[in-house]
Scaffold this active site. Structure first.
Site, mmCIF file in Angstrom:
data_model
loop_
_atom_site.group_PDB
_atom_site.id
_atom_site.type_symbol
_atom_site.label_atom_id
_atom_site.label_comp_id
_atom_site.label_asym_id
_atom_site.label_seq_id
_atom_site.Cartn_x
_atom_site.Cartn_y
_atom_site.Cartn_z
ATOM 1 N N VAL A 283 0.832 -1.198 0.000
ATOM 2 C CA VAL A 283 0.000 0.000 0.000
ATOM 3 C C VAL A 283 0.867 1.248 0.000
ATOM 4 O O VAL A 283 1.889 1.303 0.688
ATOM 5 C CB VAL A 283 -0.875 0.035 1.276
ATOM 6 N N CYS A 284 0.435 2.267 -0.759
ATOM 7 C CA CYS A 284 1.025 3.608 -0.667
ATOM 8 C C CYS A 284 -0.112 4.624 -0.817
ATOM 9 O O CYS A 284 -1.268 4.293 -0.583
ATOM 10 C CB CYS A 284 2.136 3.806 -1.698
ATOM 11 N N HIS A 285 0.209 5.837 -1.199
ATOM 12 C CA HIS A 285 -0.807 6.883 -1.295
ATOM 13 C C HIS A 285 -1.757 6.661 -2.466
ATOM 14 O O HIS A 285 -2.973 6.638 -2.284
ATOM 15 C CB HIS A 285 -0.133 8.257 -1.389
#
Length: 104
Positions: A61-63
């Site tokens: 997961v990231c932005h």
């Protein structure tokens, strides 16, 4: 993996079967985070790789899903057998799953 699919997975019995790796920076993680996600910033991942289980299904997961996509590919090349990128990242999660989540 779509955010809705991850939400369904996390609400079921399979929650403990997944490791969720958040590759954002600590300041981003301080604003909002997924329940159960482990913060391992992208730049520290090579030094912390041994902390992760390569045989465990992994969601990265990231932005917005760009950094996590790159990390998912890198993890696959590093021997991880079941890795997915969270499409749209934490931003899509806040928009489509948890509108009460803080955003940036």
């Amino acid at each position: 993996m779509a955010v809705q699919d991850l939400a369904t997975t996390l609400s079921g019995d399979a929650t403990g079967d997944w490791q969720i790796i958040d590759v954002r920076e600590p300041w981003e993680h301080a604003i909002c985070r997924l329940p159960g996600a482990r913060l391992v910033p992208m730049d520290s991942l090579p030094q912390r790789l041994a902390e992760l289980d390569p045989g465990c299904p992994t969601v990265v997961v990231c932005h917005h899903g760009v950094r996590s996509y790159q990390v998912a590919l890198w993890l696959e090349r590093s021997g991880f057998t079941d890795v997915v990128n969270l499409s749209g990242g934490i931003d899509a999660w806040a928009r489509d799953v948890d509108p009460s989540m803080d955003t940036y």
